[in-house]
Design a protein around this motif. Structure first.
Motif, PDB file in Angstrom:
ATOM      1  N   THR A 170       0.836  -1.202   0.000  1.00 47.83           N
ATOM      2  CA  THR A 170       0.000   0.000   0.000  1.00 47.83           C
ATOM      3  C   THR A 170       0.868   1.247   0.000  1.00 47.83           C
ATOM      4  OG1 THR A 170      -0.020  -0.022   2.406  1.00 47.83           O
ATOM      5  CG2 THR A 170      -1.833  -1.144   1.309  1.00 47.83           C
ATOM      6  N   PRO A 171       0.367   2.319  -0.566  1.00 47.95           N
ATOM      7  CA  PRO A 171       1.134   3.571  -0.560  1.00 47.95           C
ATOM      8  C   PRO A 171       0.960   4.273   0.785  1.00 47.95           C
ATOM      9  CG  PRO A 171      -0.937   3.873  -1.723  1.00 47.95           C
ATOM     10  CD  PRO A 171      -0.917   2.448  -1.262  1.00 47.95           C
ATOM     11  N   THR A 172       1.940   5.078   1.170  1.00 48.02           N
ATOM     12  CA  THR A 172       1.783   5.850   2.408  1.00 48.02           C
ATOM     13  C   THR A 172       1.512   7.317   2.082  1.00 48.02           C
ATOM     14  OG1 THR A 172       4.170   6.069   2.476  1.00 48.02           O
ATOM     15  CG2 THR A 172       3.198   4.362   3.871  1.00 48.02           C
ATOM     16  N   GLU A 173       2.034   7.745   0.943  1.00 48.69           N
ATOM     17  CA  GLU A 173       1.856   9.151   0.604  1.00 48.69           C
ATOM     18  C   GLU A 173       1.667   9.299  -0.902  1.00 48.69           C
ATOM     19  OE1 GLU A 173       4.442  11.879   2.848  1.00 48.69           O
ATOM     20  OE2 GLU A 173       4.668  12.978   0.970  1.00 48.69           O
ATOM     21  N   VAL A 174       0.646  10.030  -1.303  1.00 50.79           N
ATOM     22  CA  VAL A 174       0.442  10.308  -2.728  1.00 50.79           C
ATOM     23  C   VAL A 174       0.075  11.779  -2.897  1.00 50.79           C
ATOM     24  CG1 VAL A 174      -0.218   8.018  -3.548  1.00 50.79           C
ATOM     25  CG2 VAL A 174      -1.936   9.488  -2.504  1.00 50.79           C
ATOM     26  N   GLU A 175       0.240  12.236  -4.128  1.00 47.00           N
ATOM     27  CA  GLU A 175      -0.124  13.626  -4.428  1.00 47.00           C
ATOM     28  C   GLU A 175      -1.613  13.699  -4.766  1.00 47.00           C
ATOM     29  OE1 GLU A 175       2.558  15.329  -7.287  1.00 47.00           O
ATOM     30  OE2 GLU A 175       4.282  14.361  -6.338  1.00 47.00           O
ATOM     31  N   PRO A 176      -2.217  14.876  -4.587  1.00 47.43           N
ATOM     32  CA  PRO A 176      -3.668  15.007  -4.729  1.00 47.43           C
ATOM     33  C   PRO A 176      -4.214  14.566  -6.090  1.00 47.43           C
ATOM     34  CG  PRO A 176      -2.741  16.981  -3.761  1.00 47.43           C
ATOM     35  CD  PRO A 176      -1.584  16.130  -4.171  1.00 47.43           C
ATOM     36  N   ASP A 177      -3.462  14.742  -7.168  1.00 46.29           N
ATOM     37  CA  ASP A 177      -4.007  14.373  -8.470  1.00 46.29           C
ATOM     38  C   ASP A 177      -3.526  12.978  -8.914  1.00 46.29           C
ATOM     39  OD1 ASP A 177      -1.460  15.217  -8.591  1.00 46.29           O
ATOM     40  OD2 ASP A 177      -1.722  16.612 -10.284  1.00 46.29           O
ATOM     41  N   ASP A 178      -2.947  12.232  -7.978  1.00 45.89           N
ATOM     42  CA  ASP A 178      -2.459  10.879  -8.300  1.00 45.89           C
ATOM     43  C   ASP A 178      -3.481   9.809  -7.907  1.00 45.89           C
ATOM     44  OD1 ASP A 178      -0.169  11.114  -9.614  1.00 45.89           O
ATOM     45  OD2 ASP A 178       1.162  10.658  -7.925  1.00 45.89           O
ATOM     46  N   GLU A 179      -3.169   8.599  -8.352  1.00 40.02           N
ATOM     47  CA  GLU A 179      -3.994   7.476  -7.912  1.00 40.02           C
ATOM     48  C   GLU A 179      -3.230   6.697  -6.849  1.00 40.02           C
ATOM     49  OE1 GLU A 179      -4.463   5.659 -11.695  1.00 40.02           O
ATOM     50  OE2 GLU A 179      -6.495   6.441 -11.944  1.00 40.02           O
ATOM     51  N   ALA A 180      -3.948   6.159  -5.880  1.00 42.83           N
ATOM     52  CA  ALA A 180      -3.327   5.333  -4.847  1.00 42.83           C
ATOM     53  C   ALA A 180      -3.662   3.880  -5.166  1.00 42.83           C
ATOM     54  CB  ALA A 180      -3.859   5.712  -3.469  1.00 42.83           C
ATOM     55  N   GLU A 181      -2.630   3.041  -5.270  1.00 43.78           N
ATOM     56  CA  GLU A 181      -2.846   1.630  -5.627  1.00 43.78           C
ATOM     57  C   GLU A 181      -2.675   0.745  -4.401  1.00 43.78           C
ATOM     58  OE1 GLU A 181      -0.381   0.523  -8.880  1.00 43.78           O
ATOM     59  OE2 GLU A 181      -1.487   1.782 -10.303  1.00 43.78           O
ATOM     60  N   PHE A 182      -3.722   0.044  -4.036  1.00 45.50           N
ATOM     61  CA  PHE A 182      -3.688  -0.905  -2.917  1.00 45.50           C
ATOM     62  C   PHE A 182      -3.678  -2.315  -3.501  1.00 45.50           C
ATOM     63  CE2 PHE A 182      -4.570   1.823   0.759  1.00 45.50           C
ATOM     64  CZ  PHE A 182      -5.005   2.981   0.131  1.00 45.50           C
ATOM     65  N   THR A 183      -2.569  -3.015  -3.319  1.00 45.26           N
ATOM     66  CA  THR A 183      -2.455  -4.362  -3.877  1.00 45.26           C
ATOM     67  C   THR A 183      -2.516  -5.399  -2.762  1.00 45.26           C
ATOM     68  OG1 THR A 183      -1.144  -3.529  -5.704  1.00 45.26           O
ATOM     69  CG2 THR A 183      -1.014  -5.889  -5.269  1.00 45.26           C
ATOM     70  N   VAL A 184      -3.363  -6.378  -2.960  1.00 41.09           N
ATOM     71  CA  VAL A 184      -3.505  -7.460  -1.976  1.00 41.09           C
ATOM     72  C   VAL A 184      -3.131  -8.768  -2.671  1.00 41.09           C
ATOM     73  CG1 VAL A 184      -5.076  -8.693  -0.441  1.00 41.09           C
ATOM     74  CG2 VAL A 184      -5.361  -6.228  -0.813  1.00 41.09           C
ATOM     75  N   GLU A 185      -2.216  -9.509  -2.036  1.00 40.21           N
ATOM     76  CA  GLU A 185      -1.804 -10.789  -2.597  1.00 40.21           C
ATOM     77  C   GLU A 185      -2.304 -11.901  -1.675  1.00 40.21           C
ATOM     78  OE1 GLU A 185       2.345 -11.523  -4.425  1.00 40.21           O
ATOM     79  OE2 GLU A 185       2.309 -12.680  -2.563  1.00 40.21           O
ATOM     80  N   VAL A 186      -2.933 -12.896  -2.262  1.00 41.43           N
ATOM     81  CA  VAL A 186      -3.452 -14.016  -1.466  1.00 41.43           C
ATOM     82  C   VAL A 186      -2.813 -15.291  -1.991  1.00 41.43           C
ATOM     83  CG1 VAL A 186      -5.500 -15.307  -0.751  1.00 41.43           C
ATOM     84  CG2 VAL A 186      -5.643 -12.832  -1.053  1.00 41.43           C
ATOM     85  N   ARG A 187      -2.222 -16.036  -1.074  1.00 46.18           N
ATOM     86  CA  ARG A 187      -1.574 -17.283  -1.456  1.00 46.18           C
ATOM     87  C   ARG A 187      -2.374 -18.437  -0.864  1.00 46.18           C
ATOM     88  NH1 ARG A 187       4.322 -19.376   0.185  1.00 46.18           N
ATOM     89  NH2 ARG A 187       4.258 -21.246  -1.072  1.00 46.18           N
ATOM     90  N   ASN A 188      -2.728 -19.375  -1.718  1.00 47.92           N
ATOM     91  CA  ASN A 188      -3.591 -20.486  -1.315  1.00 47.92           C
ATOM     92  C   ASN A 188      -2.790 -21.782  -1.345  1.00 47.92           C
ATOM     93  OD1 ASN A 188      -5.619 -22.326  -0.969  1.00 47.92           O
ATOM     94  ND2 ASN A 188      -6.619 -21.940  -2.943  1.00 47.92           N
TER      95      ASN A 188
END
Ligand code: CUA
Length: 267
Positions: A170-188
């Motif tokens: 996950t990102p901790t800091e982004v600029e106002p006109d940016d997108e924040a990308e939250f990536t979740v990895e699941v291992r089965n």
């Protein structure tokens, strides 16, 4: 030539003894199915364990309905994984190797006791019927920390057992006109496919993403948040996947404005 009757008897008895000894030794070494760790076993390059498919990531994996495989690495002065978790009513095949020097892998209170030798893979299958906790100890002197080298094996109730790992990026800091990308990895690490839902709550918004992870595979999903919708400032977020939960804070900061604003440090 005339041989005395008693001498004949002794000769026959001696022959019988020799045959019996040979038969006993042969039966003891091949007839009981006792296998020694030797050059018949598969081997592994101890200096390249990290890149090895089995031992690079020491773990427990499901291979059948109640069958599991555990890949265990012994090294000065610990075991990986630790604790080893398996479910009740399971049959577990342990594959054990050592990273550095000779150790042992001995599950206290069971008959599991094998040397762990760099380059060699010891294999043994054990059934665990009941819930319980076992200690794992090292029986081979391996250095100054030998007496502290211990691990744990947990046999857990079936309903508390799972073989699913989660990690988030996950990102901790982004600029106002940016997108924040939250990536979740699941291992089965189970045999069956896993259908789950990744839920991201950030600020007042909730995002949901369905995720199907095939048995034995890893899958990831990325949720993209437009920070224009969040506005500047700190936003707490929570990611939930079944029982798994992780939380943090995302700061939407305008880098140009940051320099002028010296007041932040007072808090
Ligand atoms: Cu490891 Cu003793």
């Amino acid at each position: 030539m005339n041989i005395h009757t008693y001498e004949k008897l002794w000769l026959v008895a001696a022959m019988l003894l020799i045959v019996t000894f040979i038969a006993t030794i042969t039966y003891g070494s091949v007839g009981l199915g006792i296998a020694m760790v030797g050059d018949q076993q598969p081997t592994v390059e101890p200096t390249e364990l990290s890149d090895d498919e089995r031992f690079g990531d020491p773990r427990v994996e499901q291979v059948g309905e109640n069958e599991y495989e555990a890949y265990v690495v012994a090294q000065t002065f610990r075991y990986q994984p630790d604790p080893i978790e398996v479910p009740e009513d399971s049959q577990v095949t342990f594959y054990v190797t050592a990273r550095d020097v000779i150790h042992s892998f001995s599950i206290v209170g069971t008959n599991v006791n094998t040397m762990a030798i760099p380059g060699e893979i010891a294999e043994m299958t054990v059934e665990f019927d009941e819930v319980g906790e076992y200690g794992v100890v090292c029986n081979e002197y391996c250095g100054p920390g030998h007496h502290d080298m211990e691990g744990e094996l947990h046999v857990v109730p079936a309903e508390e057992f799972d073989l699913v790992d989660h990690s988030v990026d996950t990102p901790t800091e982004v600029e106002p006109d940016d997108e924040a990308e939250f990536t979740v990895e699941v291992r089965n690490r189970q045999l069956d496919d896993l259908e789950t839902t990744v839920v991201l709550e950030v600020g007042d918004e909730t995002f949901e993403e369905e995720l199907v992870v095939a048995g034995g595979e890893t899958a990831e999903t990325t949720i993209v948040v437009d920070t224009a919708d969040l506005g500047e400032g700190d936003h707490d977020w929570t990611i939930t996947v079944d029982e798994f939960e992780e939380a943090g804070t995302l700061s939407v900061v305008d880098p140009d404005a940051e320099d002028d604003d010296g007041g932040d440090d007072d808090e």
